[in-house]
Every structure is written in structure tokens, then in C-alpha cells.
Enzyme design. Structure first.
Site, short mmCIF file in Angstrom:
data_model
loop_
_atom_site.label_atom_id
_atom_site.label_comp_id
_atom_site.label_asym_id
_atom_site.label_seq_id
_atom_site.Cartn_x
_atom_site.Cartn_y
_atom_site.Cartn_z
N ASP A 152 0.80 -1.23 0.00
CA ASP A 152 0.00 0.00 0.00
C ASP A 152 0.84 1.29 0.00
O ASP A 152 0.32 2.35 -0.31
CB ASP A 152 -0.93 0.03 1.23
CG ASP A 152 -1.89 -1.14 1.24
OD1 ASP A 152 -2.16 -1.71 0.17
OD2 ASP A 152 -2.37 -1.50 2.33
N GLN A 288 -2.53 -8.19 -7.47
CA GLN A 288 -1.60 -7.08 -7.21
C GLN A 288 -0.57 -7.44 -6.15
O GLN A 288 0.49 -6.85 -6.07
CB GLN A 288 -2.38 -5.85 -6.70
CG GLN A 288 -3.34 -5.29 -7.71
CD GLN A 288 -4.39 -4.41 -7.06
OE1 GLN A 288 -4.20 -3.21 -6.88
NE2 GLN A 288 -5.53 -4.98 -6.70
#
Ligand code: F6P
Length: 368
Positions: A152, A288
Site C-alpha cells: 500500500d 496485485q
């Protein structure tokens, strides 16, 4: 011989195996014994064969492996004092008083609390008659060093978390694939990307793929976002674009804090008079997070792993728990809780709708 343990915790990220490899080998290189704690905090609490001594060759080939080979798990037991007492018992049983943890801010905060509580846990083991004061003497202090592993890129105080560039590369690759089919049919695609409350992945993917429009939590959209987006898309179409790509971070919100969903965007592009685009949604999901790390993350994992071993060996009872960061291409040690608190301030600023403040607190520039 000093014994150092390494563990991974929280969501896996590409590069975690590189961290473990670097820590194991640096520890051995400096004459220490290296241990891995398997399954994150679960392994710390359960002990037994989840805490294993590692040799140089045990981590051979780990740089190019995705995920985390020593496992990670959500562990409720560690939230209880009994679980943390068991963890202390397990570390002492293996002669370990130095731990390196690679994970997100939640995992690292847990580690800092464990370290602060450590002296009282040791006292309890002594009071229980499990060890004598003399036996516990070498274990009066626990040294912990953190490394930030997350796709992130959501920790303040570091330019990049380990794994974020791999996830970004995966997103760009996926959008390149989507573009081919979008262009063929002259369609629009709304692509949802991960990032929790952080828009770094969406923003950077937008720049790297030349997306038409993006939504990120740090820049909540004004009431007129519908007109704004449709206007831009329409303009791009008029310029001859046969494809439309809108990237939406999973944490995207409007000024009132309401979630903006891929469906809302899709319906708009499909129904807006004058646009009426044939629109599809693609949620990239865990694609991802999986797969091997890009070169940058392997380099970051290795350099930070080496520094983490140095830091854990040099730490004294007085030094605050540190996290290894990268700032302007330099590997740096920073007080862990400062970085965590700054990160929390961003979340709070967004919640209180102080968006400019939130932007300022992120290390990445989010200017337009
Ligand atoms: O923090 C990493 C992350 O992949 C976020 O981007 C996402 O919101 C979350 O973890 C997904 O969690 P889980 O793997 O538990 O579904």
C-alpha cells in the site's frame, strides 16, 4: 552467540522473502545464530517447530519468490496477555532476545507494545517459578526492529514500503492488457486497485498508464465530480481516444466521506447523455499482491534487511524501537512509533475532512 529471530506479519508483500534472506545471511555473517518465526505472531505464541534455526543455504533462491515463505497469519491470541507471555516463554526457550519484524503498521505497533511489556512478562515467568532470576538475567531486554512490508505504501516516514513497486508494476501490466481490449471495442474500463486508505497505488498507476481519471482517498472528490469526470472523458473522446480508463482506489471517497464505488462510476459513464460508453469494471484484487518482486523491491529488501540486523545488534534498552526506512535513496533508522503516529494522523485528517493536512503528512507528493 547472539540469536536473532526474523518474522513476517500482516498481509504478505513481494520482497518479504528477500528481507528474510538478507536478515538470515547478515546475522550469520556477523557470527550470530539466525531463526525464523513461521506464521507470524501465531508462531511466536505457539512456538515449538514454528521457531526454526536457519542456515545460509535455507534461504537460497528466496529473492525471486513471491509472498512470504515463512508464512503470516492473523493471531488473536497475541492480543491477550497470556498469548504474549507464551511468546516471551518461547523466545527465551530458544535463547532469543532480538527480533526483526517485517509487516504493516499494525504488526509493528504490536511489536513495540510487546517490547514495552517485556520486563513485566519476564518478571511473571520468574514469579511463576519457570526460570530463576539468574537464568533470566541475559533476557531483561528485548530488542525489536521493524521493516515495512506492504503493497500500500501507506507508512509515513518512508518513501517506499517493501512491495509497493511490485504491486504498481503488476497494476500497470494489467492496465496495458485491458487497454488493448478496451481500444478494440472503444470501451471504458473502471479499474479498482488496492491500497486500503492510501491512494499511492492508484495515483502512480494513473500517471504510469495515462489514465483518464483517478479517485484516491487523499483527494476526496467535490460534489461536482460526476460532471468533472464526464467532461474530461468526453474531451478525450473528442480528441480521438478509443479507450477510457478510470482508476479507482478501494478507499476512494467524496468530500462528505461517502465511498465512491466502481459501480457508481460505471453507471455514470454508461448512462450519461452524450457519452453512453460501453463500460466494464475490473477489480484487480490479490493479483496485485502476488508474484515475484521487481528489482527495486529486491534491492530495498536486501539493503533494509542488512541494516535491520545491524540496528537490532546496536540497540540498547534506552533506544526507542526503530523502523528501517528509505528517504531520498538513503536507508535510514527512525523511531517506529513516530512513523506510526504520523500515519495515524493522515487517517484522522482524512476522517476530519482536513484534506490539505493529510496531503502534507504523506511523504509522497500528491500535488496535481
Ligand atoms: O494491506 C494490503 C492489502 O492488500 C490492502 O491493499 C487491502 O485492502 C487488504 O490488504 C486486503 O486484505 P486481505 O488480503 O485480508 O483481503
Amino acid at each position: 552467540k547472539k540469536k536473532i529471530a526474523i518474522m513476517t506479519s500482516g498481509g504478505d508483500s513481494p520482497g518479504m522473502n528477500g528481507v528474510v534472506r538478507a536478515c538470515v545471511r547478515m546475522a550469520i555473517h556477523l557470527g550470530c545464530d539466525a531463526y525464523c518465526i513461521y506464521e507470524g505472531y501465531e508462531g511466536l505464541v505457539r512456538g515449538g517447530d514454528l521457531i526454526r534455526k536457519m542456515e545460509w543455504h535455507d534461504v537460497r533462491g528466496w529473492l525471486s519468490e513471491g509472498g512470504t515463505l515463512i508464512g503470516t497469519a492473523r493471531c488473536m491470541a497475541f492480543f491477550e496477555r497470556a498469548g504474549r507471555l507464551a511468546a516471551a516463554r518461547n523466545l527465551i526457550a530458544h535463547g532469543i532476545d532480538a527480533v526483526i519484524i517485517c509487516g504493516g503498521d499494525g504488526s509493528l505497533t504490536g511489536a513495540d507494545r510487546f517490547r514495552a511489556e517485556w520486563p513485566s512478562l519476564i518478571e511473571e515467568l520468574e514469579a511463576n517459578g519457570e526460570y530463576t532470576a539468574l537464568q533470566l538475567e541475559p533476557y531483561r531486554h528485548l530488542n525489536i526492529v521493524g521493516l515495512v512490508g506492504s503493497i500500500d505504501n501507506d507508512l509515513s516516514g518512508t518513501d517506499a514500503t517493501i512491495g509497493c513497486y511490485s504491486a504498481l508494476a503488476r497494476i500497470c501490466y494489467a492496465i496495458d492488457l485491458i487497454e488493448a481490449t478496451a481500444s478494440s471495442h472503444s470501451r471504458a474500463f473502471v479499474v479498482e486497485v488496492m491500497g486500503r486508505h492510501c491512494g499511492w497505488l492508484a495515483l502512480m498507476a494513473g500517471v504510469a498508464t495515462g489514465a483518464d481519471f483517478i479517485f484516491i482517498p487523499e483527494k476526496p472528490r467535490e460534489d461536482n465530480w460526476r460532471e468533472e469526470m464526464c467532461g474530461i472523458v468526453e474531451q478525450h473522446r473528442k480528441l480521438g481516444k478509443r479507450k477510457t480508463i478510470v482508476i479507482i482506489a478501494e478507499g476512494a471517497i467524496d468530500r462528505e466521506g461517502n465511498k465512491i464505488t466502481p459501480n457508481m462510476v460505471k453507471d455514470l459513464l454508461a448512462d450519461k447523455k452524450g457519452l453512453a460508453l460501453d463500460t466494464r469494471i475490473t477489480t484487480l484484487g490479490h493479483v496485485q499482491r502476488g508474484g515475484t518482486a521487481v528489482a527495486y523491491d529486491r534491492m530495498l529488501a536486501t539493503l533494509q534487511g542488512v541494516e535491520a540486523v545491524r540496528a537490532v545488534l546496536e540497540a540498547t534498552p534506552e533506544t526507542p524501537t526503530c523502523v528501517i526506512t528509505i528517504n531520498e535513496n538513503k536507508i535510514v533508522r527512525k523511531p517506529l512509533m513516530e512513523a506510526v503516529q504520523d500515519t495515524k494522523k493522515v487517517a484522522q485528517a482524512i476522517e476530519n475532512q482536513k484534506f490539505d493536512e493529510a496531503m502534507g503528512l504523506r511523504d509522497t507528493e500528491f500535488s496535481e
